[in-house]
Design an enzyme around this catalytic site. Structure first.
Site, mmCIF file in Angstrom:
data_model
loop_
_atom_site.group_PDB
_atom_site.id
_atom_site.type_symbol
_atom_site.label_atom_id
_atom_site.label_comp_id
_atom_site.label_asym_id
_atom_site.label_seq_id
_atom_site.Cartn_x
_atom_site.Cartn_y
_atom_site.Cartn_z
ATOM 1 N N GLY A 81 12.740 -10.610 4.914
ATOM 2 C CA GLY A 81 13.603 -9.987 3.909
ATOM 3 C C GLY A 81 13.586 -10.646 2.549
ATOM 4 O O GLY A 81 14.536 -10.491 1.771
ATOM 5 N N ILE A 108 5.327 2.647 11.015
ATOM 6 C CA ILE A 108 4.702 3.800 10.356
ATOM 7 C C ILE A 108 5.661 4.973 10.491
ATOM 8 O O ILE A 108 6.140 5.278 11.591
ATOM 9 C CB ILE A 108 3.339 4.112 11.013
ATOM 10 C CG1 ILE A 108 2.379 2.943 10.749
ATOM 11 C CG2 ILE A 108 2.765 5.425 10.474
ATOM 12 C CD1 ILE A 108 1.073 3.038 11.497
ATOM 13 N N ASN A 141 7.479 1.808 -1.405
ATOM 14 C CA ASN A 141 7.011 0.704 -0.562
ATOM 15 C C ASN A 141 6.329 -0.330 -1.440
ATOM 16 O O ASN A 141 5.749 0.013 -2.477
ATOM 17 C CB ASN A 141 6.012 1.219 0.477
ATOM 18 C CG ASN A 141 5.558 0.117 1.429
ATOM 19 O OD1 ASN A 141 6.372 -0.685 1.900
ATOM 20 N ND2 ASN A 141 4.263 0.047 1.697
ATOM 21 N N HIS A 154 3.339 -3.220 -1.137
ATOM 22 C CA HIS A 154 2.228 -3.584 -0.262
ATOM 23 C C HIS A 154 1.500 -4.779 -0.870
ATOM 24 O O HIS A 154 1.198 -4.771 -2.069
ATOM 25 C CB HIS A 154 1.274 -2.392 -0.108
ATOM 26 C CG HIS A 154 0.139 -2.692 0.811
ATOM 27 N ND1 HIS A 154 0.282 -2.691 2.185
ATOM 28 C CD2 HIS A 154 -1.145 -3.034 0.563
ATOM 29 C CE1 HIS A 154 -0.881 -3.030 2.734
ATOM 30 N NE2 HIS A 154 -1.763 -3.230 1.776
ATOM 31 N N SER A 169 1.073 -4.018 -4.869
ATOM 32 C CA SER A 169 1.237 -2.663 -5.409
ATOM 33 C C SER A 169 2.573 -2.100 -4.945
ATOM 34 O O SER A 169 2.972 -2.293 -3.802
ATOM 35 C CB SER A 169 0.145 -1.725 -4.864
ATOM 36 O OG SER A 169 -1.149 -2.256 -5.068
ATOM 37 N N LEU A 227 -0.907 6.388 5.204
ATOM 38 C CA LEU A 227 -0.491 4.990 5.297
ATOM 39 C C LEU A 227 -0.984 4.185 4.088
ATOM 40 O O LEU A 227 -2.193 4.119 3.836
ATOM 41 C CB LEU A 227 -1.029 4.362 6.582
ATOM 42 C CG LEU A 227 -0.675 2.876 6.787
ATOM 43 C CD1 LEU A 227 0.817 2.688 6.966
ATOM 44 C CD2 LEU A 227 -1.443 2.303 7.960
ATOM 45 N N ASP A 228 -0.057 3.587 3.373
ATOM 46 C CA ASP A 228 -0.347 2.787 2.168
ATOM 47 C C ASP A 228 -1.169 3.584 1.157
ATOM 48 O O ASP A 228 -1.886 3.004 0.333
ATOM 49 C CB ASP A 228 -1.085 1.480 2.529
ATOM 50 C CG ASP A 228 -0.256 0.586 3.449
ATOM 51 O OD1 ASP A 228 0.977 0.582 3.314
ATOM 52 O OD2 ASP A 228 -0.852 -0.100 4.295
HETATM 53 C C1 GRF Z 1 5.660 -8.533 2.054
HETATM 54 O O1 GRF Z 1 4.454 -9.183 1.762
HETATM 55 C C2 GRF Z 1 5.538 -7.052 1.817
HETATM 56 O O2 GRF Z 1 4.705 -6.733 0.759
HETATM 57 C C3 GRF Z 1 4.916 -6.586 3.104
HETATM 58 O O3 GRF Z 1 5.520 -7.357 4.106
HETATM 59 C C4 GRF Z 1 5.978 -8.588 3.542
HETATM 60 C C5 GRF Z 1 7.438 -8.660 3.810
HETATM 61 O O4 GRF Z 1 8.006 -9.889 3.410
HETATM 62 N N1 GRF Z 1 5.068 -5.167 3.245
HETATM 63 P P1 GRF Z 1 9.573 -10.001 3.245
HETATM 64 O O5 GRF Z 1 10.195 -9.547 4.552
HETATM 65 O O6 GRF Z 1 9.994 -9.138 2.104
HETATM 66 O O7 GRF Z 1 9.840 -11.461 2.991
#
Ligand code: GRF
Length: 211
Positions: A12, A88, A103, A105, A132, A140-141
């Site tokens: 988080g 997903i 989202n 990524h 991104s 997906l993504d």
């Molecule tokens: C992050 O790198 C995010 O981009 C990816 O999963 C990771 C989550 O980290 N989707 P956090 O839980 O926000 O610390």
């Protein structure tokens, strides 16, 4: 006041950066598909309503997503932020919230979708990696890219060192994009991210690392 909901599955840290950003809206809830997500305690410590909807309690992806959609919908959010949410989502869920579902990524999409993005980047030998923020669509993504931050790969980088520098950029980028949407400046128009008051380059917006 605008309302947003954050979906997490684990640590988080992106959720923390969003909650600390003083966004122009109220966080109506943090929802996790895992009861042991560390981010839940942080959200609760900020007085934010948290919910756990454990995907393992559902017979199908569709059943889980309809329970999730019901909970998200109950908060009537203007914005839903996936922040390390490791499920997903079905087309039905995505379509219901299209245009207000974002989202983050950890790669420069469309390079390296999926997981283990830092390992993928190192294996490919790219000189620039990064993160991104995109609108979520059923691919997906693969949804329209809104903003990206680039991180140079350094000699001697490993997954951990590269991942740390990318994560620092994630924490800057995601709140910035969330703010645009809550301010009513960012829209999904004909499958492209459109930001009022910024110059679009090739349909996406490059965000410099420093402002
Ligand atoms: C992050 O790198 C995010 O981009 C990816 O999963 C990771 C989550 O980290 N989707 P956090 O839980 O926000 O610390």
């Amino acid at each position: 006041m605008k309302r947003y909901v954050i979906l997490i599955s684990g640590r988080g840290s992106n959720m923390e950066s969003l909650l600390d950003a003083g966004l122009p809206g109220a966080c109506a809830a943090v929802i996790s598909n895992r009861a042991d997500a560390a981010g839940l305690a942080f959200a609760a410590s900020r007085g934010i309503v948290t919910h756990v909807i454990d995907h393992r309690g559902f017979a199908s992806r569709e059943d889980f997503d309809s329970a999730l959609a019901a909970e998200v919908g109950r908060h009537a959010p203007d914005l839903i932020l996936l922040a390390g949410f490791m499920r997903i989502l079905t087309d039905g869920f995505v379509r219901r919230f299209e245009g207000r579902l974002l989202n983050i990524h950890p790669s420069l999409l469309p390079a390296f979708p999926g997981i283990k993005t830092h390992a993928q980047a190192l294996a490919a030998g790219v000189r620039l990696h990064g993160c991104s923020v995109h609108f979520v669509t059923p691919a997906l993504d693969g949804g329209p890219i809104i903003a990206q931050a680039a991180v140079p790969v350094q000699a001697g980088d490993d997954e951990a060192s590269l991942g740390r520098r990318v994560l620092a950029e994630e924490h800057r980028l995601y709140p910035r994009v969330a703010r645009w949407l809550l301010e009513g400046r960012l829209h999904l128009v004909a499958g492209r991210a459109q930001l009022v008051g910024e110059i679009a380059v090739g349909g996406a917006l490059h965000v410099p690392q420093t402002e």
